[in-house]
Design an enzyme around this catalytic site. Structure first.
Site, PDB file in Angstrom:
ATOM      1  N   GLY A  46      -4.107  69.183 -36.206  1.00  0.00           N
ATOM      2  CA  GLY A  46      -3.904  69.224 -34.782  1.00  0.00           C
ATOM      3  C   GLY A  46      -4.635  70.648 -34.150  1.00  0.00           C
ATOM      4  CD  GLN A  51      -4.907  76.116 -32.350  1.00  0.00           C
ATOM      5  OE1 GLN A  51      -4.494  75.277 -31.935  1.00  0.00           O
ATOM      6  NE2 GLN A  51      -5.063  76.710 -33.478  1.00  0.00           N
ATOM      7  CB  CYS A  95      -1.850  78.000 -37.252  1.00  0.00           C
ATOM      8  SG  CYS A  95      -2.302  78.051 -35.767  1.00  0.00           S
ATOM      9  CG  LEU A  96      -7.117  74.353 -37.567  1.00  0.00           C
ATOM     10  CD1 LEU A  96      -7.652  73.339 -36.658  1.00  0.00           C
ATOM     11  CD2 LEU A  96      -7.361  74.637 -39.232  1.00  0.00           C
ATOM     12  CG  HIS A 137       1.847  73.980 -34.911  1.00  0.00           C
ATOM     13  ND1 HIS A 137       2.042  74.867 -35.897  1.00  0.00           N
ATOM     14  CD2 HIS A 137       0.615  74.328 -34.427  1.00  0.00           C
ATOM     15  CE1 HIS A 137       1.112  75.703 -36.034  1.00  0.00           C
ATOM     16  NE2 HIS A 137       0.285  75.212 -35.080  1.00  0.00           N
ATOM     17  CD  GLU A 138      -1.550  71.662 -32.650  1.00  0.00           C
ATOM     18  OE1 GLU A 138      -2.150  72.460 -31.966  1.00  0.00           O
ATOM     19  OE2 GLU A 138      -1.656  71.964 -33.754  1.00  0.00           O
ATOM     20  CG  HIS A 141      -1.124  76.564 -30.425  1.00  0.00           C
ATOM     21  ND1 HIS A 141      -1.546  77.880 -30.787  1.00  0.00           N
ATOM     22  CD2 HIS A 141      -1.114  75.775 -31.541  1.00  0.00           C
ATOM     23  CE1 HIS A 141      -1.600  78.048 -32.232  1.00  0.00           C
ATOM     24  NE2 HIS A 141      -1.427  76.709 -32.486  1.00  0.00           N
TER      25      HIS A 141
END
Length: 173
Positions: A46, A51, A95-96, A137-138, A141
Site C-alpha cells: 500500500g 508518502q 510502512c514504506l 493504514h493507508e 496516512h
C-alpha cells in the site's frame, strides 16, 4: 510511469491531512500509475499520496502476496471508512515511510470503505483480513497518522530515533 521518492519519517508532510481530489483527470491517473509502480518496486502492499510528497487523498494497494497470484491493484480516490466491525484484529504492521520497523497494531477486523474510482464513479466495498488492515493504514496516512502513533510513547520514540539516524546515513550517501 515513474518511480517516486518515498518520504521517510520524521517528515512534517507525513503528519498533515491531505486535501480531497476535486476531479479525476490525467494528472490524477498519472499519479496513481506512478504510485503503483513505486509501491511494487519498494516492495509494499500500500502507498498513500502524502508518502510521495503529494498532499492529495489518493491511495493505492495490492494485498495479493501469494506466489504466482494475479496482481490486484486498487486505486482509491478520497477514500472514507463508512463502517467498522466490532471484532478487532492485530497485525504486525510496517510502512514504506518507516523502513524495516514493524509493530503490532490493533484495528477493526472488517471495514466498509467508499471512494471514487479512476473512472470517476463512486465505489463501495467491504474489506477484511490484510486488505482491511492495509486500507485503514493507508487512509490513516491521508489524515496525518502513522502506524507508530498507535504505539506506546517509548516504542514510538525508539522507532523515530532509528529513522532520524537512517535519514542522516542516507544524506551522507
Amino acid at each position: 510511469m515513474a518511480l517516486r521518492k518515498i518520504l521517510i519519517h520524521p517528515d512534517p508532510r507525513l503528519k498533515k491531512a491531505a486535501d480531497p481530489i476535486a476531479s479525476v483527470d490525467d494528472d490524477v491517473r498519472r499519479l496513481a500509475d506512478d504510485m503503483l509502480e513505486t509501491m511494487y518496486d519498494a516492495p509494499g502492499i500500500g502507498l498513500a499520496a502524502p508518502q510521495v510528497a503529494v498532499m492529495n487523498r489518493l491511495i493505492v494497494m495490492d494485498c495479493e502476496k501469494e506466489e504466482g497470484a494475479t496482481p490486484n491493484p486498487m486505486v482509491l480516490i478520497n477514500p472514507a471508512v463508512v463502517w467498522t466491525s466490532e471484532e478487532r484484529n492485530v497485525y504486525d504492521e510496517g510502512c514504506l515511510s518507516i523502513p524495516e520497523q514493524y509493530a503490532e497494531v490493533e484495528r477493526p477486523a472488517e471495514v466498509e470503505v467508499q471512494w471514487t474510482g479512476l473512472d470517476g464513479k463512486a465505489m463501495r466495498e467491504r474489506f477484511d483480513g490484510l486488505w482491511a488492515t492495509c486500507v485503514q493504514h493507508e487512509i490513516d496516512h491521508l489524515n496525518g497518522t502513522l502506524f507508530i502513533d498507535y504505539l506506546k510513547p517509548l516504542k514510538r520514540q525508539m522507532i523515530t530515533r532509528k529513522m532520524q539516524k537512517l535519514k542522516r546515513e542516507m544524506a551522507r550517501g
